[in-house]
Write an enzyme that holds these catalytic residues in place. Sequence first.
Site, short mmCIF file in Angstrom:
data_model
loop_
_atom_site.label_atom_id
_atom_site.label_comp_id
_atom_site.label_asym_id
_atom_site.label_seq_id
_atom_site.Cartn_x
_atom_site.Cartn_y
_atom_site.Cartn_z
N SER A 165 0.70 -0.70 -0.17
CA SER A 165 -0.20 0.20 -0.06
C SER A 165 1.13 0.64 -0.12
CB SER A 165 -0.80 0.44 1.36
OG SER A 165 0.19 0.14 2.39
N LYS A 203 1.24 4.44 7.84
CA LYS A 203 0.35 5.17 6.79
C LYS A 203 1.09 6.26 6.49
CE LYS A 203 -2.44 2.03 4.89
NZ LYS A 203 -1.52 0.55 5.05
#
Length: 233
Positions: free
Chosen positions: A154, A192
Site C-alpha cells: 500500500s 501510513k
Amino acid sequence: MLTRKQYELLRFINERLKESGVPPSFDEMKDALDLRSKSGIHRLITALEERGFIRRLPNRARAIEVIKLPEVAGNGGGRRGFTPSVIEGNLGKVRPSGGGVVDDAERPVAVPVMGRIAAGTPIEALQTRSHTISVPPDMLGSGEHYALEVRGDSMVEAGILDGDMALIQRNETAETGDIVVALIDDEEATLKRFRRRGASIALEPANTAYEVRILPPNRVQIQGKLIGIYRKY
C-alpha cells in the site's frame, strides 16, 4: 516510485544541468550508469518522462528538462511526499580499513527488529525483538529507534516495498505528511501517511488500490515516524 537506475540517471542529469546548464549526452549517461548500450538509457529516459520527472523538449538535440526530484525525508519526515533513504543490506557492515581504527561516530548502530508492520490491511505488530540490523549512524539522528519488516504494497508509490525494513524513530506525535507507525484500537499496526481532517485522523496509503482510513483520534496511537528504509538486493 523509481528504480535504482532511474534514480541514478535522474540525479546525474540534474547534477550536470546544475554544473553546466547542458544535459549530458547519451554516451555520457551510458558511461555514468555503467550500461553496455544506449538502448538502456532510452528506456530509462522514457520511464522518467512517463513518471513526470523529466521532459524532453521537441526539435532540440540533447534537450532534457528536470521537472521534479523525489523528495527525501530527513529526520523530521517529508511534508508533501516521501522517497526513503535506502540502505543496501551490505552497507551496515564495517568496511576493511587496512588495520586502522574505526571512529565511534562512524560505527554502524545495531537497531532492533521488533516484528512486522503492514503496508496494506493492518496486521498485528509483533512486539518481541527478533534480531538486529546494522545501520549507519547518520541515518538515525537522535532518539530511540527500531525496525519493522514491511508487509504489503500500500506504500509502493512512496518507494516502500514489501520486504523492506522500515527504520522508525520512536515518537508519540506526528505532523501532517509524516509516514507513521499507527496502532489502531490497541490491536493492529499499519504504516501510513498521517494527516488531520478536522477532528479526525486520516491514514493515507500511497497506492490508489487502497482506501484512506478516517478514524477518531481516540482509536489511533502514534508509535513512531519513518526515517528510512533498509533494503537487501
